[in-house]
Structures are given as C-alpha cells and as structure tokens.
Design a protein around this motif. Structure first.
Motif, PDB file in Angstrom:
ATOM      1  N   GLY A  87     -49.886  -3.818 -75.879  1.00 12.08           N
ATOM      2  CA  GLY A  87     -50.940  -3.027 -75.244  1.00 12.08           C
ATOM      3  C   GLY A  87     -52.004  -2.532 -76.201  1.00 12.08           C
ATOM      4  N   PRO A  88     -52.975  -1.785 -75.663  1.00  9.99           N
ATOM      5  CA  PRO A  88     -54.126  -1.339 -76.440  1.00  9.99           C
ATOM      6  C   PRO A  88     -53.769  -0.287 -77.493  1.00  9.99           C
ATOM      7  N   ALA A  89     -54.637  -0.180 -78.494  1.00  6.23           N
ATOM      8  CA  ALA A  89     -54.465   0.793 -79.565  1.00  6.23           C
ATOM      9  C   ALA A  89     -54.957   2.170 -79.141  1.00  6.23           C
ATOM     10  N   VAL A  90     -54.566   3.178 -79.905  1.00  2.42           N
ATOM     11  CA  VAL A  90     -55.027   4.544 -79.668  1.00  2.42           C
ATOM     12  C   VAL A  90     -56.560   4.579 -79.713  1.00  2.42           C
ATOM     13  N   GLY A  91     -57.154   5.290 -78.760  1.00  2.00           N
ATOM     14  CA  GLY A  91     -58.601   5.426 -78.695  1.00  2.00           C
ATOM     15  C   GLY A  91     -59.275   4.443 -77.765  1.00  2.00           C
ATOM     16  N   THR A  92     -58.557   3.413 -77.319  1.00  2.00           N
ATOM     17  CA  THR A  92     -59.145   2.395 -76.441  1.00  2.00           C
ATOM     18  C   THR A  92     -59.387   2.959 -75.043  1.00  2.00           C
ATOM     19  N   ARG A  93     -60.587   2.742 -74.511  1.00  2.00           N
ATOM     20  CA  ARG A  93     -60.863   3.082 -73.116  1.00  2.00           C
ATOM     21  C   ARG A  93     -60.166   2.046 -72.233  1.00  2.00           C
ATOM     22  N   VAL A  94     -59.486   2.503 -71.172  1.00  2.00           N
ATOM     23  CA  VAL A  94     -58.680   1.593 -70.365  1.00  2.00           C
ATOM     24  C   VAL A  94     -58.746   1.941 -68.889  1.00  2.00           C
ATOM     25  N   VAL A  95     -58.335   0.970 -68.073  1.00  2.00           N
ATOM     26  CA  VAL A  95     -58.030   1.180 -66.670  1.00  2.00           C
ATOM     27  C   VAL A  95     -56.600   0.720 -66.466  1.00  2.00           C
ATOM     28  N   ALA A  96     -55.873   1.372 -65.551  1.00  2.00           N
ATOM     29  CA  ALA A  96     -54.461   1.054 -65.398  1.00  2.00           C
ATOM     30  C   ALA A  96     -54.006   1.234 -63.958  1.00  2.00           C
ATOM     31  N   HIS A  97     -52.982   0.458 -63.608  1.00  2.00           N
ATOM     32  CA  HIS A  97     -52.319   0.586 -62.312  1.00  2.00           C
ATOM     33  C   HIS A  97     -50.955   1.220 -62.573  1.00  2.00           C
ATOM     34  N   ALA A  98     -50.905   2.537 -62.461  1.00  2.00           N
ATOM     35  CA  ALA A  98     -49.694   3.282 -62.797  1.00  2.00           C
ATOM     36  C   ALA A  98     -48.662   3.171 -61.680  1.00  2.00           C
ATOM     37  N   ALA A  99     -47.412   3.295 -62.054  1.00  2.55           N
ATOM     38  CA  ALA A  99     -46.331   3.333 -61.067  1.00  2.55           C
ATOM     39  C   ALA A  99     -46.063   4.780 -60.677  1.00  2.55           C
ATOM     40  N   GLY A 100     -47.113   5.500 -60.286  1.00  2.00           N
ATOM     41  CA  GLY A 100     -47.015   6.918 -59.981  1.00  2.00           C
ATOM     42  C   GLY A 100     -47.369   7.757 -61.195  1.00  2.00           C
ATOM     43  N   GLY A 101     -47.606   9.042 -60.958  1.00  2.00           N
ATOM     44  CA  GLY A 101     -47.859   9.972 -62.049  1.00  2.00           C
ATOM     45  C   GLY A 101     -49.293  10.068 -62.504  1.00  2.00           C
ATOM     46  N   GLY A 102     -50.212   9.371 -61.830  1.00  2.00           N
ATOM     47  CA  GLY A 102     -51.588   9.285 -62.309  1.00  2.00           C
ATOM     48  C   GLY A 102     -52.455  10.491 -62.024  1.00  2.00           C
ATOM     49  N   TRP A 103     -52.030  11.377 -61.125  1.00  2.00           N
ATOM     50  CA  TRP A 103     -52.855  12.554 -60.810  1.00  2.00           C
ATOM     51  C   TRP A 103     -52.485  13.674 -61.775  1.00  2.00           C
ATOM     52  N   ALA A 104     -52.750  13.435 -63.032  1.00  2.00           N
ATOM     53  CA  ALA A 104     -52.337  14.359 -64.084  1.00  2.00           C
ATOM     54  C   ALA A 104     -53.255  14.192 -65.284  1.00  2.00           C
ATOM     55  N   GLU A 105     -53.160  15.140 -66.218  1.00  2.00           N
ATOM     56  CA  GLU A 105     -53.995  15.046 -67.418  1.00  2.00           C
ATOM     57  C   GLU A 105     -53.575  13.870 -68.295  1.00  2.00           C
ATOM     58  N   GLN A 106     -52.295  13.510 -68.238  1.00  2.00           N
ATOM     59  CA  GLN A 106     -51.791  12.371 -69.001  1.00  2.00           C
ATOM     60  C   GLN A 106     -50.788  11.601 -68.136  1.00  2.00           C
ATOM     61  N   VAL A 107     -50.698  10.296 -68.369  1.00  2.00           N
ATOM     62  CA  VAL A 107     -49.723   9.494 -67.645  1.00  2.00           C
ATOM     63  C   VAL A 107     -49.243   8.355 -68.542  1.00  2.00           C
ATOM     64  N   ALA A 108     -47.950   8.069 -68.470  1.00  2.00           N
ATOM     65  CA  ALA A 108     -47.374   6.931 -69.185  1.00  2.00           C
ATOM     66  C   ALA A 108     -47.387   5.725 -68.256  1.00  2.00           C
ATOM     67  N   VAL A 109     -47.917   4.603 -68.755  1.00  2.00           N
ATOM     68  CA  VAL A 109     -48.050   3.388 -67.950  1.00  2.00           C
ATOM     69  C   VAL A 109     -47.560   2.195 -68.748  1.00  2.00           C
ATOM     70  N   ALA A 110     -46.853   1.290 -68.076  1.00  2.00           N
ATOM     71  CA  ALA A 110     -46.410   0.054 -68.723  1.00  2.00           C
ATOM     72  C   ALA A 110     -47.614  -0.735 -69.220  1.00  2.00           C
TER      73      ALA A 110
END
Length: 308
Positions: free
Chosen positions: A76-99
């Motif tokens: 996956g991308p490095a720290v600082g990379t702007r991204v878009v993601a399809h999360a498996a839940g948890g996205g309505w938050a300040e931070q989210v962990a995504v595969a």
C-alpha cells in the motif's frame, strides 16, 4: 479520536470518543478528510434490512484522506499519500484502518470531496458494465438513474458506445443525464424501444415494467431494490423477451481488487471522463440530517461530509 457511532434509536448516530484504530499488518491508517453517505447507510442504521443495529458501531465505507500509518507488511501507499478507499466500515471517523487492497492514491488535482464519492457508487457502476458485457451499439435501460450509481453508469455506458435510456423520478433529476447524451424518461412505459440490456435497481413494479421492454435474448442485471418492494412477475407477460438472461448482481463479487478498480475510477475522474454529481457538501456533524434528506430524495446525486 472522534467518530459517528450507531445509536439503535431515532437519532441513528451520535458523535462519540472512541479508541484510535489498531491496524492489522495489511492495513494502513487514513486520516479522513471527507466521506460520502448512501441511502443504504440510512436503511442499515434504521434497521430496515432486518439486521440488528449495534450501538457504538462506526459505519462508513467511502473515504478520502491521507495515510498517517503505512501498512506493517509493506503493502500500500506510503505515509503522507493522498488516497481514496473503500473501507469495510469505520469510515465515519477522524481515522480509519483500511486493507491496502482497497486503497488507491489520488492525484493532486482530484479533491477529496469528489474522490469520496467514488468507492461504493463507482465500483458498483464499473462492475455492472462488466457484468453486462459488451455494450457498444446496444440499447441500454438504466432505472433509478438519478442516484450516485446511476449517474456514473450512464456516463460509463455512453463512453463505451451504448445507446442509453435513463429513468429518473423527475425531468429535473434527470437533466444531467440528458446532458451526457442519454434519453431521459420518467415513466418506463413511455419507452418506444425494446432494450438489449436492462440495469435495474428499483424493484417492485419498476422491475416488471422494465422487463416488459426487454428485447428477446436480452440481459437484465438486477443490482438493487431501492423501493424496498419485492418483485412480482407474470410468466406469461415475459414471452416478448424470451429467452432472456437475469443476473443477480452483488457489487462486492469481482475478479479485481477494490484498489485496482478505484485506480481506474480515479483515472477516469481526473481525465474528466466521469463527473460524479455532488448534490450536497456539509460538515460531518450534520451527517444525520444529510442521511434523512438523502433517503427522502432531497439530494440529487452524492452527499459528502467533510472533517475540519
């Protein structure tokens, strides 16, 4: 950190303090800048689907932001990379962990508010057309076309050479589809053609009406039931389309990863080939109101929430 959590009551969600995400080895942590919401999110939170609403659960699939913790396994991308993601839940938050196989990098010219509309609607639209097969020169009917998926699938189909008829609730809601080059109807039975391919997302009487206009040997891809009304069909009504093929379509079944398909959607959006319609942008503290407005069709296209 702060997050919007399910309440299992009429409020639907509330802003709460929760622990920061603890990513697995193949997950990166995203600092969320924007997320989009879908009518299905409302139905899930309201218990419409018949599944239990768990208080404290953090919903959210469609997110855009920046990597603040890279995946421990090196993917996956490095720290600082702007991204878009399809999360498996948890996205309505300040931070989210995504595969990391559901994350793709963003070019600088694509705003987070546009990128956040791409995951669920875009993946569905892209994979719908793959399921439909070759569409060039084919007559294609899209029902429920004024929503986020509808707009994208109409654009993609026209770009691929299809002759598209889009069904929208009103002429106003369908105007942008007409601008793309689609014929826009508010009543399927006003159609004068038979269609080679039907992409159906409404259910109920709309499904039966669409099949009455299917050409013999045609294909139906059934990808939703927005009316929440079950389908009733009369076997003898369908001889005009016999034999036809019916696919029951789930967007999450694919031979490609979300990251691969998101990269294609990002490329198309950055090149101006697709134009996600953003009907409202609001602060994420207004999510409950936006969800209600979305389900009552007071928002055309996508609704996006931003985090300061």
């Amino acid at each position: 950190m702060k997050a919007l959590t399910a309440t299992a009551d009429d409020r639907l969600i509330t802003l709460a303090e929760i622990t920061d995400p603890a990513p697995a080895a193949g997950e990166a942590v995203i600092e969320v800048e924007a997320f989009s919401v879908n009518r299905g999110d409302y139905f899930a939170l309201a218990g419409v689907y018949g599944t239990e609403v768990v208080p404290g659960h953090v919903p959210g699939q469609d997110v855009a932001g920046r990597i603040i913790t890279a995946a421990a396994d090196g993917t996956g991308p490095a720290v600082g990379t702007r991204v878009v993601a399809h999360a498996a839940g948890g996205g309505w938050a300040e931070q989210v962990a995504v595969a990391t196989d559901a994350i793709t990098a963003l070019p600088q010219q694509l705003p987070a508010t546009i990128a956040a509309t791409l995951p669920l609607a875009g993946l569905t639209a892209l994979r719908l057309l793959r399921r439909a097969g070759a569409v060039a020169g084919k007559r294609l009917l899209v029902t429920g076309a004024s929503g986020g998926v509808g707009h994208l699938v109409v654009e993609l189909a026209i770009a691929a050479g299809a002759i598209v008829t889009a069904v929208a609730a009103t002429r106003e809601r369908g105007q942008r589809l007409a601008d793309y080059g689609a014929e826009v109807l508010t009543d399927i039975d006003a159609a004068t053609d038979r269609f080679d391919i039907v992409l159906e997302s409404v259910g109920g009487d709309t499904f039966a009406a669409a099949l009455r206009h299917l050409a013999p040997g045609g294909t139906v891809v059934w990808f939703g039931q927005a009316s929440r009304q079950p389908v009733q069909l009369d076997f003898f009504d369908l001889f005009g389309a016999t034999p036809f093929t019916l696919h029951h379509f789930p967007h999450w079944v694919a031979d490609t990863t979300d990251a691969e398909d998101l990269a294609e959607l990002v490329r198309l959006a950055a090149a101006g080939i697709i134009h996600p319609e953003v009907g409202r942008i609001a602060d994420w503290t207004e999510t409950a109101t936006v969800l209600t407005d979305l389900v009552h069709r007071r928002i055309r296209g996508n609704a996006v929430l931003t985090l300061a």
